[in-house]
Design a protein around this motif. Sequence first.
Motif, PDB file in Angstrom:
ATOM      1  N   VAL A 123      -1.354   5.535   3.565  1.00  0.00           N
ATOM      2  CA  VAL A 123      -1.891   4.671   2.522  1.00  0.00           C
ATOM      3  C   VAL A 123      -0.772   3.808   1.926  1.00  0.00           C
ATOM      4  CG1 VAL A 123      -2.906   4.607   0.203  1.00  0.00           C
ATOM      5  CG2 VAL A 123      -3.813   6.181   1.924  1.00  0.00           C
ATOM      6  N   ARG A 124      -1.020   2.526   1.821  1.00  0.00           N
ATOM      7  CA  ARG A 124      -0.103   1.620   1.110  1.00  0.00           C
ATOM      8  C   ARG A 124      -0.885   0.994  -0.034  1.00  0.00           C
ATOM      9  NH1 ARG A 124       0.643  -3.702   0.901  1.00  0.00           N
ATOM     10  NH2 ARG A 124      -0.806  -4.084   2.634  1.00  0.00           N
ATOM     11  N   ILE A 125      -0.403   1.170  -1.257  1.00  0.00           N
ATOM     12  CA  ILE A 125      -1.070   0.603  -2.423  1.00  0.00           C
ATOM     13  C   ILE A 125      -0.577  -0.829  -2.620  1.00  0.00           C
ATOM     14  CG2 ILE A 125      -1.619   0.894  -4.865  1.00  0.00           C
ATOM     15  CD1 ILE A 125      -2.546   3.192  -3.119  1.00  0.00           C
ATOM     16  N   ALA A 126      -1.513  -1.774  -2.741  1.00  0.00           N
ATOM     17  CA  ALA A 126      -1.166  -3.186  -2.894  1.00  0.00           C
ATOM     18  C   ALA A 126      -1.135  -3.575  -4.382  1.00  0.00           C
ATOM     19  CB  ALA A 126      -2.159  -4.048  -2.125  1.00  0.00           C
ATOM     20  N   ALA A 127      -0.917  -4.869  -4.641  1.00  0.00           N
ATOM     21  CA  ALA A 127      -0.578  -5.337  -5.986  1.00  0.00           C
ATOM     22  C   ALA A 127      -1.570  -4.913  -7.069  1.00  0.00           C
ATOM     23  CB  ALA A 127      -0.436  -6.858  -5.968  1.00  0.00           C
ATOM     24  N   MET A 128      -2.861  -5.210  -6.874  1.00  0.00           N
ATOM     25  CA  MET A 128      -3.829  -4.892  -7.926  1.00  0.00           C
ATOM     26  C   MET A 128      -4.028  -3.393  -8.050  1.00  0.00           C
ATOM     27  SD  MET A 128      -5.394  -6.777 -10.092  1.00  0.00           S
ATOM     28  CE  MET A 128      -6.165  -6.109 -11.564  1.00  0.00           C
ATOM     29  N   GLY A 129      -3.959  -2.698  -6.934  1.00  0.00           N
ATOM     30  CA  GLY A 129      -4.038  -1.242  -6.983  1.00  0.00           C
ATOM     31  C   GLY A 129      -2.894  -0.652  -7.785  1.00  0.00           C
ATOM     32  N   LEU A 130      -1.684  -1.157  -7.553  1.00  0.00           N
ATOM     33  CA  LEU A 130      -0.523  -0.681  -8.315  1.00  0.00           C
ATOM     34  C   LEU A 130      -0.687  -0.975  -9.802  1.00  0.00           C
ATOM     35  CD1 LEU A 130       2.565  -1.604  -6.093  1.00  0.00           C
ATOM     36  CD2 LEU A 130       1.860   0.682  -6.807  1.00  0.00           C
ATOM     37  N   ALA A 131      -1.206  -2.165 -10.114  1.00  0.00           N
ATOM     38  CA  ALA A 131      -1.391  -2.528 -11.521  1.00  0.00           C
ATOM     39  C   ALA A 131      -2.350  -1.555 -12.212  1.00  0.00           C
ATOM     40  CB  ALA A 131      -1.914  -3.952 -11.632  1.00  0.00           C
ATOM     41  N   ILE A 132      -3.398  -1.138 -11.500  1.00  0.00           N
ATOM     42  CA  ILE A 132      -4.338  -0.166 -12.063  1.00  0.00           C
ATOM     43  C   ILE A 132      -3.671   1.197 -12.214  1.00  0.00           C
ATOM     44  CG2 ILE A 132      -6.471   1.121 -11.570  1.00  0.00           C
ATOM     45  CD1 ILE A 132      -7.567  -1.483 -10.328  1.00  0.00           C
ATOM     46  N   LEU A 133      -2.927   1.622 -11.199  1.00  0.00           N
ATOM     47  CA  LEU A 133      -2.225   2.907 -11.294  1.00  0.00           C
ATOM     48  C   LEU A 133      -1.244   2.926 -12.457  1.00  0.00           C
ATOM     49  CD1 LEU A 133      -1.371   3.779  -7.561  1.00  0.00           C
ATOM     50  CD2 LEU A 133      -3.376   4.427  -8.907  1.00  0.00           C
ATOM     51  N   ARG A 134      -0.569   1.803 -12.703  1.00  0.00           N
ATOM     52  CA  ARG A 134       0.438   1.733 -13.768  1.00  0.00           C
ATOM     53  C   ARG A 134      -0.168   1.911 -15.160  1.00  0.00           C
ATOM     54  NH1 ARG A 134       3.264   2.012  -9.810  1.00  0.00           N
ATOM     55  NH2 ARG A 134       4.935   0.579  -9.181  1.00  0.00           N
TER      56      ARG A 134
END
Length: 325
Positions: A123-134
């Motif tokens: 799994v590679r988390i992309a930009a919007m996914g990372l923003a949600i995780l943050r």
Amino acid sequence: MTFHQFRGQGPIEGASNNPLVSEVDSFHDPRGYRAGTDLVNAVNVALALKMPLLLTGEPGTGKTQLAYRLATELKKTEVLRFDTKSSSQANDLFYHFDNIRQFGQSQLNAAAGKPLPQNKEFVRIAAMGLAILRTLDPHVVEARLGPEWQHEKPTASIVVIDEIDKAPRDFPNDLLNQIENLEFSIPELSVSFKADREFNPIVIITSNSEKQLPEPFLRRCVYHHIEFPESQTEIEEILGSRLQQLQLDELAYRDALALFFALRNQAALAKKPSTSELLDWLLALSKAKLEWDKPLAQQQEILTMCLGALVKTSDDIKIAKSLLT
């Protein structure tokens, strides 16, 4: 919360401690970015409404760089960037599961008598996914994805979706549906995430206007077109903030600026040079040891050597050379 959150130019208190501006020169320093009044207003409207900001304009007018100025002013620690491709789908902005690598690794492990790899490895988390995780408690993220995706504490990020006009026509509408909900799932791991709205990500979408975007998409964005700064005064203000190490009142600098405007006025030019390319060119001339106190025409060898930073086709280079004689 005040409406006027973003100023767009001038000094930024405490910016030297921001990782976005540490160890950068003035050419790339977001503190040197200058946003016009109309752009500042558009940013503040987008922030107030918590809507994506859609920016259009010539390549090189600072659409992407705005995000770094905004992050520095608002003291956001991260700018997350997604470069749109002709094959992009909305889910690509959130995560990618590498099916091919999983299949290959599973075959290798089976042949070696090893346990099959966990899906998390692919799994590679992309930009919007990372923003949600943050936006989430780091322990929640670690429990679902593993320690490699953990962060220190919940925070708001800035997401740049670059050149959305390159994507398939359905991409913009599909994208906004998912951005508005601020949630995504990873079926391969049977997990889902929903953002904490206290740390709402700020979304900036750029377009070079290569094709018309769908009307439903446009309705759900705050829009601004960044005009090219046609006046010499505006250009000089940008250069002064970006190229602080150069002597911008010298003879060769004046000649270079005159050539830049002469090129932009050439109807036959295939691609007009942008502000960004002017900055690159002046920096290249400086690194090539141009003598700024001498006329540009007397330094033809250096000038010709660096033209590729300013103009980008063989025909345009011929036009530029003709203006030098």
